[in-house]
Design an enzyme around this catalytic site. Structure first.
Site, mmCIF file in Angstrom:
data_model
loop_
_atom_site.group_PDB
_atom_site.id
_atom_site.type_symbol
_atom_site.label_atom_id
_atom_site.label_comp_id
_atom_site.label_asym_id
_atom_site.label_seq_id
_atom_site.Cartn_x
_atom_site.Cartn_y
_atom_site.Cartn_z
ATOM 1 N N LYS A 63 0.822 -1.218 0.000
ATOM 2 C CA LYS A 63 0.000 0.000 0.000
ATOM 3 C C LYS A 63 0.857 1.270 0.000
ATOM 4 O O LYS A 63 0.549 2.217 -0.697
ATOM 5 C CB LYS A 63 -0.889 0.053 1.256
ATOM 6 C CG LYS A 63 -2.018 -0.925 1.281
ATOM 7 C CD LYS A 63 -3.054 -0.526 2.320
ATOM 8 C CE LYS A 63 -2.512 -0.275 3.699
ATOM 9 N NZ LYS A 63 -2.066 -1.473 4.420
ATOM 10 N N ARG A 138 -10.423 1.412 9.182
ATOM 11 C CA ARG A 138 -10.009 0.055 9.561
ATOM 12 C C ARG A 138 -11.082 -0.671 10.351
ATOM 13 O O ARG A 138 -10.921 -1.847 10.658
ATOM 14 C CB ARG A 138 -8.749 0.139 10.417
ATOM 15 C CG ARG A 138 -7.443 -0.152 9.670
ATOM 16 C CD ARG A 138 -6.348 0.061 10.657
ATOM 17 N NE ARG A 138 -5.113 -0.581 10.417
ATOM 18 C CZ ARG A 138 -4.049 0.001 9.886
ATOM 19 N NH1 ARG A 138 -4.132 1.200 9.381
ATOM 20 N NH2 ARG A 138 -2.904 -0.638 9.835
ATOM 21 N N ARG A 177 11.018 -5.569 5.161
ATOM 22 C CA ARG A 177 10.727 -4.177 4.837
ATOM 23 C C ARG A 177 11.634 -3.230 5.625
ATOM 24 O O ARG A 177 11.907 -3.447 6.792
ATOM 25 C CB ARG A 177 9.260 -3.914 5.202
ATOM 26 C CG ARG A 177 8.711 -2.650 4.663
ATOM 27 C CD ARG A 177 7.250 -2.740 4.470
ATOM 28 N NE ARG A 177 6.496 -2.662 5.718
ATOM 29 C CZ ARG A 177 5.201 -2.408 5.763
ATOM 30 N NH1 ARG A 177 4.524 -2.225 4.644
ATOM 31 N NH2 ARG A 177 4.566 -2.361 6.894
ATOM 32 N N ARG A 210 10.807 -0.883 11.012
ATOM 33 C CA ARG A 210 9.801 -0.339 11.919
ATOM 34 C C ARG A 210 9.527 -1.345 13.031
ATOM 35 O O ARG A 210 9.523 -2.549 12.796
ATOM 36 C CB ARG A 210 8.510 -0.044 11.151
ATOM 37 C CG ARG A 210 8.588 1.301 10.503
ATOM 38 C CD ARG A 210 7.415 1.686 9.650
ATOM 39 N NE ARG A 210 6.217 0.872 9.734
ATOM 40 C CZ ARG A 210 5.223 0.975 8.861
ATOM 41 N NH1 ARG A 210 5.291 1.837 7.869
ATOM 42 N NH2 ARG A 210 4.155 0.219 8.973
ATOM 43 N N ARG A 221 -0.778 -8.214 13.667
ATOM 44 C CA ARG A 221 -1.428 -7.251 12.774
ATOM 45 C C ARG A 221 -2.255 -7.960 11.709
ATOM 46 O O ARG A 221 -3.337 -7.514 11.339
ATOM 47 C CB ARG A 221 -0.384 -6.333 12.129
ATOM 48 C CG ARG A 221 0.201 -5.359 13.139
ATOM 49 C CD ARG A 221 1.381 -4.637 12.570
ATOM 50 N NE ARG A 221 1.018 -3.717 11.512
ATOM 51 C CZ ARG A 221 1.883 -3.200 10.639
ATOM 52 N NH1 ARG A 221 3.143 -3.515 10.700
ATOM 53 N NH2 ARG A 221 1.471 -2.373 9.718
#
Ligand code: AMP
Length: 282
Positions: A63, A138, A177, A210, A221
């Protein structure tokens, strides 16, 4: 154009039946009258149409990358509630304090807090010509809040872009990531590494992992996404909704998305209609 059509076909773009009527709705200038004191809205309206885009996809679906490509092309702001919350934490605000432990554990920050933060952001004048939301809504409550907010602000119904990626592909992707703490550009060590290991191509800052991209948090998540956010998609499914296979290269996915959006933006005649390129922005 034909390459867009074929990319859309191969990327598995699915459209619902209401697409055509919503596009016609975008041409209806009467739905965009300036009654809310935003000076630029009437001008935007006169030039063509305002787009409100909702980018959906599980954590790790790409995203962030697509948001960057789309908004560079359309010249609209990208609003990521995750980035805003991280900004609040960095600023040491009261909201940041509340959000910090929730985010670190992979949970969702309370609807009221996120809704008010979003409302304040969308009320800024740079959003009058449209915007893209990444990571919001969300929950069902947030989806209902957004609907009311768009109506209040005389903004058009949203166009929903849903990047769908199988869960098993996501965990490896997310733990690979890296993010630039300065410009927020996202890299992936598997398929989008920086030119120099560990360093942002754009500004030379040292890349970071992160805190919420560690495997334990990623699993939480994804669980949260399945439990809470997927039902939100059901809320939007009968609207201007497009499902796009997200297990392809970023440029391929962007080609599919720009093929979908092109008919919505080419009428503007203000530079937004130029050909989209993934390479120009990456
Ligand atoms: P993201 O960068 O969008 O993956 O968001 C990172 C974290 O911020 C999420 O795991 C949540 O803890 C929090 N967050 C971001 N957006 C929202 C939202 N719309 N509602 C509740 N919590 C959010």
């Amino acid at each position: 154009m034909s390459s867009n059509v074929s990319a859309r076909h191969q990327a598995g773009v699915k459209m619902n039946q209401s697409t055509r009527s919503v596009r016609i709705g975008l041409d209806d200038n009467t739905s965009l009258t300036n009654e809310i004191g935003l000076g630029t809205l009437a001008q935007v309206n006169a030039r063509g149409g305002t787009v409100v885009l909702l980018l959906f996809g599980p954590p790790g679906s790409g995203k962030g990358t697509q948001s960057r490509l789309i908004t560079n092309w359309l010249k609209i702001p990208a609003i990521s509630t995750g980035d805003m919350l991280r900004g609040e934490i960095a600023a040491g605000s009261k909201l940041g304090e509340t959000a910090k432990s929730i985010m670190a554990s992979g949970g969702l920050v309370g609807d009221d807090l996120v809704n008010q933060m979003l409302k304040a952001r969308v009320s800024r004048t740079d959003c009058a010509g449209g915007f893209l939301l990444d990571g919001y809504p969300r929950t069902a409550e947030q989806a209902e809040f957004l609907d009311k907010l768009l109506e209040e602000r005389r903004l058009p119904a949203p166009t929903i872009l849903h990047l769908d990626v199988p869960a098993d592909a996501l965990i490896g992707r997310m733990t690979s990531r890296r993010e630039c703490p300065k410009c927020k550009r996202i890299y992936n060590l598997l398929h989008q590494p920086p030119k120099t290991a560990g360093v942002c191509d754009d500004d030379g800052a040292a890349l970071i992992t992160r805190r919420d991209d560690t495997e334990e948090v990623v699993r939480e998540r994804l669980r949260m996404y399945d439990a809470i956010t997927r039902p939100v998609l059901a809320y939007f499914q009968y609207r201007n909704y497009y499902q796009i296979r997200g297990d392809r290269s970023p440029s391929y996915i962007f080609e599919a998305i720009s093929g979908i959006l092109e008919p919505l933006v080419t009428k503007n005649g203000d530079g937004r209609g130029h050909s989209p390129t993934a390479s120009a922005t990456s």
